[in-house]
Write a protein that holds these residues in place. Structure first.
Motif, PDB file in Angstrom:
ATOM      1  N   UNK A   1      69.864  48.288  70.396  1.00 44.57           N
ATOM      2  CA  UNK A   1      69.059  47.949  69.219  1.00 44.57           C
ATOM      3  C   UNK A   1      68.005  46.885  69.540  1.00 44.57           C
ATOM      4  N   UNK A   2      67.739  46.699  70.821  1.00 43.36           N
ATOM      5  CA  UNK A   2      66.910  45.563  71.235  1.00 43.36           C
ATOM      6  C   UNK A   2      65.444  45.689  70.852  1.00 43.36           C
ATOM      7  N   UNK A   3      64.922  46.895  70.649  1.00 45.14           N
ATOM      8  CA  UNK A   3      63.496  47.040  70.361  1.00 45.14           C
ATOM      9  C   UNK A   3      63.106  46.376  69.051  1.00 45.14           C
ATOM     10  N   UNK A   4      64.036  46.237  68.128  1.00 50.67           N
ATOM     11  CA  UNK A   4      63.697  45.636  66.835  1.00 50.67           C
ATOM     12  C   UNK A   4      63.203  44.194  66.994  1.00 50.67           C
ATOM     13  N   UNK A   5      63.560  43.559  68.120  1.00 52.40           N
ATOM     14  CA  UNK A   5      63.150  42.170  68.329  1.00 52.40           C
ATOM     15  C   UNK A   5      61.684  42.051  68.733  1.00 52.40           C
ATOM     16  N   UNK A   6      61.038  43.172  69.000  1.00 51.73           N
ATOM     17  CA  UNK A   6      59.603  43.111  69.269  1.00 51.73           C
ATOM     18  C   UNK A   6      58.862  42.517  68.084  1.00 51.73           C
ATOM     19  N   UNK A   7      59.322  42.796  66.885  1.00 54.14           N
ATOM     20  CA  UNK A   7      58.689  42.245  65.677  1.00 54.14           C
ATOM     21  C   UNK A   7      58.834  40.734  65.585  1.00 54.14           C
ATOM     22  N   UNK A   8      59.865  40.180  66.239  1.00 56.24           N
ATOM     23  CA  UNK A   8      60.013  38.720  66.260  1.00 56.24           C
ATOM     24  C   UNK A   8      59.083  38.071  67.274  1.00 56.24           C
ATOM     25  N   UNK A   9      58.721  38.809  68.326  1.00 56.51           N
ATOM     26  CA  UNK A   9      57.880  38.255  69.378  1.00 56.51           C
ATOM     27  C   UNK A   9      56.384  38.354  69.064  1.00 56.51           C
ATOM     28  N   UNK A  10      55.965  39.442  68.456  1.00 53.40           N
ATOM     29  CA  UNK A  10      54.535  39.681  68.261  1.00 53.40           C
ATOM     30  C   UNK A  10      53.802  38.560  67.517  1.00 53.40           C
ATOM     31  N   UNK A  11      54.383  37.952  66.480  1.00 52.30           N
ATOM     32  CA  UNK A  11      53.654  36.886  65.773  1.00 52.30           C
ATOM     33  C   UNK A  11      53.353  35.649  66.619  1.00 52.30           C
ATOM     34  N   UNK A  12      53.966  35.543  67.792  1.00 54.76           N
ATOM     35  CA  UNK A  12      53.733  34.383  68.655  1.00 54.76           C
ATOM     36  C   UNK A  12      52.413  34.485  69.410  1.00 54.76           C
ATOM     37  N   UNK A  13      51.766  35.658  69.349  1.00 58.36           N
ATOM     38  CA  UNK A  13      50.556  35.900  70.130  1.00 58.36           C
ATOM     39  C   UNK A  13      49.442  36.386  69.211  1.00 58.36           C
ATOM     40  N   UNK A  14      48.231  36.454  69.749  1.00 55.75           N
ATOM     41  CA  UNK A  14      47.097  36.913  68.971  1.00 55.75           C
ATOM     42  C   UNK A  14      47.208  38.379  68.602  1.00 55.75           C
ATOM     43  N   UNK A  15      46.242  38.851  67.830  1.00 52.02           N
ATOM     44  CA  UNK A  15      46.343  40.194  67.254  1.00 52.02           C
ATOM     45  C   UNK A  15      45.906  41.309  68.198  1.00 52.02           C
ATOM     46  N   UNK A  16      45.242  40.971  69.318  1.00 51.11           N
ATOM     47  CA  UNK A  16      44.720  42.001  70.215  1.00 51.11           C
ATOM     48  C   UNK A  16      45.717  42.292  71.337  1.00 51.11           C
ATOM     49  N   UNK A  17      46.318  43.470  71.272  1.00 50.53           N
ATOM     50  CA  UNK A  17      47.347  43.873  72.219  1.00 50.53           C
ATOM     51  C   UNK A  17      46.825  45.016  73.085  1.00 50.53           C
ATOM     52  N   UNK A  18      47.043  44.906  74.386  1.00 52.97           N
ATOM     53  CA  UNK A  18      46.786  46.026  75.291  1.00 52.97           C
ATOM     54  C   UNK A  18      48.127  46.629  75.668  1.00 52.97           C
ATOM     55  N   UNK A  19      48.293  47.900  75.328  1.00 55.51           N
ATOM     56  CA  UNK A  19      49.532  48.618  75.605  1.00 55.51           C
ATOM     57  C   UNK A  19      49.377  49.366  76.920  1.00 55.51           C
ATOM     58  N   UNK A  20      50.280  49.103  77.863  1.00 60.08           N
ATOM     59  CA  UNK A  20      50.211  49.693  79.203  1.00 60.08           C
ATOM     60  C   UNK A  20      51.408  50.614  79.401  1.00 60.08           C
ATOM     61  N   UNK A  21      51.147  51.830  79.873  1.00 59.84           N
ATOM     62  CA  UNK A  21      52.245  52.752  80.148  1.00 59.84           C
ATOM     63  C   UNK A  21      51.838  53.726  81.243  1.00 59.84           C
TER      64      UNK A  21
END
Length: 389
Positions: A18-38
């Protein structure tokens, strides 16, 4: 335990199904512009991409994407990613994939604000960044490299036929957070799974086969190796076994998050040999390691015999009674070889596309390090590769 060292690992880990749900806790710590790499698209096929994008959208992130990161990330791909990140005015790089994707994200993170050529600065001169570093987060989908909790980044220059890893000294280059859901590893092809299992094991070996002092790190390493052997056997027979896959994922992280290197000189020549093979063949990383390991270890064994005896007894359970040290050490390597064959690993570089005529060139591409029991010269490197054919 000898030497002096400092230890800090700032990466926050979220582990479990269930660890992915914690992504929502981390995102507010950074700015709004995210680069998604895959990588090549498997995260879209298995649904992980959609899960991550849903969370990013729910947190009102502006997302740019760098897709198609290859198993051995190239310098050309690095330049491409730098331009995407600069154009997007990136605040956070989020890597969703295996070790290569995480490595690549860190390479981009130290290059976005760098005024110099990152290949020359970081991979030829091995300098540290003197610019701003973009934070990196990881959602891991493959266990093996340990890139989710260290400051290493490997890049391949195809033109120069060099594959070089830089382990940066600045702890801020480590991912700020990593999400480890063992379920994400269950869809990996068997070849990739066992390649990752050996990558884990060899990371520990690279740190274990150095030094002769009574070192706490060696006791930890022996336990980690036994765990990989045990869980590797279970996963090999039953790839959907969650318990085995979760143990492998957790061990992979601790195998290369700098902990077991403390108080050690460390070796890393198997990686230098394997990376040179990879630079010439573009072969899967873990398989390049398995193909060269035993010839290398049999080359250095006489110079670090006591450690190889300990390895045989404490990791493989070899009974030393009535045997010479050489016999015990060789039985340990034979047990290791049997386990590698049991997993179905590649055991020679011929299968990876190398041949006799390539050996000098591959040897020329091999960086020689001095941390192990015997520092090889060029002719020794050629001999090791010849014994790996």
């Amino acid at each position: 335990m000898l030497g002096n060292f400092a230890y800090c690992n700032p990466t926050k880990l979220y582990f479990g199904d269930e660890s992915l749900k914690y992504l929502s806790e981390e995102l507010p710590k950074y700015g709004e512009n995210v680069v998604l790499v895959y990588g090549g698209g498997s995260v879209k096929k298995n649904g992980i991409y959609d899960e991550v994008m849903e969370i990013l959208k729910a947190n009102s992130r502006n997302v740019a994407e760098i897709a198609g990161v290859m198993p051995n990330p190239t310098l050309e791909k690095l330049y491409e990613g730098i331009e995407v990140a600069r154009k997007h005015k990136v605040d956070l790089i989020l890597a969703v994939g295996g070790g290569s994707v995480c490595d690549y994200a860190k390479a981009v993170s130290v290059s976005v604000h760098c005024d110099e050529d990152p290949w020359e600065k970081y991979y030829l001169k091995f300098e540290e960044p003197d610019c701003g570093i973009v934070p990196v987060g990881c959602v891991l989908t493959m266990a093996g490299t340990g890139s989710e909790m260290n400051a290493g980044a490997v890049i391949t220059n195809r033109e120069a036929k060099l594959k070089i890893g830089h382990v940066f000294a600045d702890e801020m280059i480590m991912p700020r957070f990593s999400i480890l859901n063992p379920k994400y590893t269950l869809t990996l092809p068997h070849y990739q799974m066992v390649s990752g299992i050996y990558d884990i094991f060899n990371h520990i070996c690279e740190q274990y086969f150095s030094g002769e002092d009574d070192n706490t790190s060696d006791y930890i390493s022996e336990g980690l190796m036994r765990s990989v052997i045990h869980s590797g056997r279970i996963a090999n027979k039953d790839p959907q076994n969650y318990e085995a896959r979760s143990n492998l994922m957790w061990t992979a992280t601790w195998a290369l998050n700098t902990l077991v290197a403390k108080g050690k000189s460390t070796d890393w020549m198997v990686h230098m040999l394997g990376q040179a093979v990879g630079a010439h063949t573009d072969a899967t990383h873990g398989m390049t390691l398995s193909a060269v390991s035993l010839p290398y270890y049999r080359y250095i064994m006489p110079y670090g015999l006591s450690k190889f005896v300990r390895f045989a007894e404490n990791v493989w359970g070899v009974d030393a009674a009535g045997k010479t040290d050489e016999q015990v050490a060789e039985e340990g390597l034979a047990a290791m070889e049997n386990w590698m064959n049991e997993l179905g690993l590649v055991m020679n570089i011929t299968e990876l596309g190398a041949d006799e005529g390539m050996l000098e060139g591959i040897a020329d591409s091999t960086l020689i390090l001095d941390g192990g029991y015997k520092v090889p010269e060029h002719d020794d490197i050629v001999m090791i590769f010849r014994n790996s054919l």
